[in-house]
Design an enzyme around this catalytic site. Structure first.
Site, mmCIF file in Angstrom:
data_model
loop_
_atom_site.group_PDB
_atom_site.id
_atom_site.type_symbol
_atom_site.label_atom_id
_atom_site.label_comp_id
_atom_site.label_asym_id
_atom_site.label_seq_id
_atom_site.Cartn_x
_atom_site.Cartn_y
_atom_site.Cartn_z
ATOM 1 N N HIS A 482 0.830 -1.210 0.000
ATOM 2 C CA HIS A 482 0.000 0.000 0.000
ATOM 3 C C HIS A 482 0.866 1.262 0.000
ATOM 4 O O HIS A 482 0.730 2.124 -0.871
ATOM 5 C CB HIS A 482 -0.921 -0.010 1.228
ATOM 6 N N GLU A 483 1.765 1.354 0.976
ATOM 7 C CA GLU A 483 2.575 2.570 1.080
ATOM 8 C C GLU A 483 3.494 2.723 -0.124
ATOM 9 O O GLU A 483 3.771 3.838 -0.565
ATOM 10 C CB GLU A 483 3.381 2.572 2.391
ATOM 11 N N HIS A 486 1.733 4.553 -2.869
ATOM 12 C CA HIS A 486 1.856 6.013 -2.740
ATOM 13 C C HIS A 486 3.229 6.466 -3.239
ATOM 14 O O HIS A 486 3.363 7.469 -3.929
ATOM 15 C CB HIS A 486 1.729 6.441 -1.273
ATOM 16 N N HIS A 489 3.392 6.667 -6.905
ATOM 17 C CA HIS A 489 2.661 7.846 -7.379
ATOM 18 C C HIS A 489 3.577 9.072 -7.325
ATOM 19 O O HIS A 489 3.542 9.930 -8.198
ATOM 20 C CB HIS A 489 1.419 8.028 -6.501
HETATM 21 ZN ZN LIG Z 1 -2.719 5.254 2.029
#
Ligand SMILES: [Zn+2]
Length: 694
Positions: A482-483, A486, A489
């Site tokens: 998940h991290e 980011h 991105h």
């Molecule tokens: Zn998040």
């Protein structure tokens, strides 16, 4: 107010060429020089950074030349670099490695930073220049990203109240002041109310089902409060974790009632606070030219309007509640089979659901963890997926200084071998680190200043004893993916302007790349590459892997319904018109749930209005839906990959080019639809939740 004895009298004193923030970092990628930064360096640099940006902004606002895109918007983009350098490093250490000295600096600087931001966005002269360009933007022949910058920055000014006349600015200030007092009163009041509503008993039998350790903790909590017996403190949600184990039905019922009414009791009644807050917010929105607070909030989100959010929630409610009702029937059948002789109530749900879960999917984490050694998951799982999808490769850099010795640093190379970014990871739990996990950046990618991205991930994984491997749970593995989503991105951003870079996107989009990246954790080609036993090197047995995937679909009707109920409450409160009278909180809540058809007797909202901290004080007003919205996006996006051959470089590159690299440089609905071929739909989310057949 006197300054703290720890700090110098004049904070910019001592800021000069010897400060590690004085000039741009000379390290690769302008990485912060953590080997040279001392705690005492932050505050003078932050103060000097604000002073410098003030001058820069004044020069733009007072420029005698007529406003142009260059001398206004580009000049603003170039401003504040010293402040940015200092704040990026400061935020990293205060989040992940803080101490009382730094906390003190944080407390002193927070109001100054807020006032600094106001001094920019409420600067009338500056806004006049911004507006002049905005009004004639169509005739300026700007490139699309520059035009986008004009619109995004202009909206930011409007949202802050820059377009108001002086009298209305004064009114806005008053409304903001009252609101911020009420928000503060709510936060403190809720903390007290939650504490006061803890369940207390002297009867050990009432706690049957809890483990010895949990009972000892309850006895300890009672000692702390100087009462006899046992105390079970409440968690912030309606449902309480102890319900899965508490065998005594009456105890469950009492704890539930304490939870449900925590902020309605004498001395702890927060209903008047939220009724007034809802009214104030509606007034504020009207002053700013919007029909409701939700309309004001949502204008610069991907969803754009309250109607779009309500349509989305209303589409999810029927399948979610239908699934929850099915689950309720299964639970009732279990109660009947055990000759319970009662109708399922909210306080029974978790107790019986846990029995179903154990029978169907029980997974012993100690069996799973040896397959998830942390560095192996990172390099052979997380990095490997990014290599397959986007062609990235990772080389550890031991020469780039870090804020704590456990932090690792990697240089990231693109498929053509060119340097792309720097990635830091700080994964181990520490007492001086905030809870949870997050991503942030030291340097945002942008072509204007020629910056490549420097980003980091922080988590709270258990640190092993020296010499032992760090073994992750399946939740931890998800968190790492998940991290890193980011981080991607941020790292894959390819834009001109810092304001539009990487993760600088609205809340109802920012969790999309991260949640999307979680899908690769269980993708067979990736999973088989990393899920190997740390001792034997053997891959995880397929039955165990299948069990992990299956367990993710358990109890999803309940869990989505309780979220939708909370989201609906949030939307109903924040679509009140400015002239609405002060609401009776109980009547309003009941009516809001009823008319939205999300009022199942056995599935209460995850948060009730009177203890919904997210929306009353934590910045999620008219924003709680974003959690479900980004879930729709990530499942819908993953479905596109499934429909187009799954994990391939071609698919990854297309997603990178059309979405991940674009930051906020175009309208997000358009960006998404251009990539997906249509607007997002909820079908894949319903399938992933297990509501429809795969
Ligand atoms: Zn998040």
């Amino acid at each position: 107010m006197t300054t703290s004895p720890l700090l110098a009298q004049s904070h910019t004193e001592g800021f000069g060429p010897r400060s590690p923030f004085y000039a741009k970092s000379t390290l690769p990628f302008e990485a912060p020089p953590f080997d040279k930064i001392r705690d005492a360096d932050y505050q003078p640099a932050i103060e000097a950074g604000m002073a410098e940006q003030k001058k820069e902004i004044a020069a733009i606002a007072d420029n005698a030349a007529a406003p142009t895109f260059e001398n206004t918007f580009v000049a603003m983009e170039r401003s504040g670099q010293l402040l940015q350098r200092a704040m990026a490093a400061f935020n990293a250490v205060t989040g992940a490695n803080t101490n009382p000295y730094l906390q003190n600096v944080q407390t002193e600087e927070a109001p100054k930073l807020a006032a600094h931001s106001d001094s920019i966005y409420l600067n009338g002269k500056l806004f006049a220049r911004v507006k002049a360009i905005y009004d004639k933007r169509a005739s300026l022949h700007l490139d699309p990203e520059s035009q986008r910058l004009v619109e995004v920055v202009y909206d930011h000014f409007i949202h802050a109240g820059a377009a108001l006349n002086d009298a209305d600015k004064e009114k806005l200030k008053k409304l903001n002041e009252e609101a911020s007092k009420l928000e503060d009163a709510f936060t403190r009041g809720l903390l007290d109310a939650t504490k006061a509503a803890a369940y207390t008993t002297t009867d050990r039998g009432a706690l049957a089902g809890l483990s010895d350790a949990e009972i000892a903790a309850a006895a300890h909590a009672a000692e702390d409060r100087k009462v006899g017996g046992y105390v079970i403190p409440l968690q912030n949600t309606t449902q309480q974790p102890v319900f899965t184990d508490l065998r005594n039905r009456d105890t469950r019922k009492q704890i539930f009632n304490n939870s449900w009414t925590r902020s309605e009791r004498p001395d702890h009644d927060l209903r008047p606070v939220i009724a007034r807050l809802a009214q104030l917010r509606a007034e504020k929105a009207k002053l700013l030219g919007f029909p409701s607070f939700a309309a004001w909030t949502l204008e610069n989100q991907m969803a754009k309007t309250p109607d779009a959010v309500l349509r989305f929630l209303n589409e999810l409610i029927p399948p979610a509640t239908a699934k929850a009702q099915e689950e309720a029937k299964d639970i009732q059948a279990l109660i009947d089979a055990q000759h319970g002789g009662f109708q399922l109530q909210p306080w029974d749900w978790d107790f019986y659901a846990e029995q179903v879960r154990k029978a169907k999917y029980d997974i012993d984490e100690s069996q799973v963890k040896p397959y998830f050694e942390m560095n192996n998951v990172l390099e052979n799982g997380v990095f490997y997926a990014a290599h397959l999808l986007y062609g990235l490769s990772f080389t550890e850099r031991k020469d780039i200084p870090v804020w704590q010795p456990d932090v690792r640093v990697f240089e990231v190379h693109d498929a053509d071998g060119k340097p792309l970014a720097v990635f830091y990871c700080d994964y181990f739990k520490r007492d001086n680190k905030n809870g949870g996990a997050w991503m942030s950046s030291f340097v945002d990618q942008n072509r204007l200043l020629g910056n490549l991205p420097v980003v980091y991930n922080v988590a709270n994984f258990q640190k092993p004893a020296p010499g032992q491997p760090a073994l992750l749970t399946s939740d931890d593995v998800n968190t790492m993916f998940h991290e890193f989503g980011h981080a991607l991105h941020g790292m894959l951003s390819q834009v001109e302007y810092p304001t539009l870079s990487g993760t600088n996107v609205p809340r109802d989009f920012v969790e999309f790349p991260s949640q999307f990246n979680e899908h690769w954790a269980t993708y067979p080609e990736v999973f088989q590459h990393y899920a190997h036993h740390y001792k034997t090197g053997k891959p995880m047995p397929s039955e165990l892997a299948a069990k992990i995937r299956k367990a993710q679909k358990f109890n999803q009707g309940y869990s989505l319904t309780e979220l939708l109920a909370a989201s609906m409450l949030d939307m109903q409160w924040h679509t009140l018109p400015a002239n609405a009278s002060l609401q009776n909180v109980d009547d309003f809540e009941k009516a809001a749930l009823e008319k939205s058809h999300v009022d199942l007797a056995t599935v209460p909202p995850r948060y009730r209005s009177s203890y919904f901290l997210h929306i009353w004080a934590n910045g999620y007003a008219a924003g709680y839906y974003a959690y479900q919205w980004t879930e729709m996006l990530d499942d819908d996006a993953y479905q596109w990959f499934e429909e187009h051959g799954g994990l391939t470089r071609a698919n990854g590159d297309r997603f990178r080019r059309m979405v991940l690299s674009r930051g906020y440089s175009e309208d997000l609905s358009k960006m998404y639809a251009d990539w997906r071929g249509r607007a997002p739909e909820i079908g894949a989310m319903l399938k992933d939740r297990g509501f429809t057949n795969p």
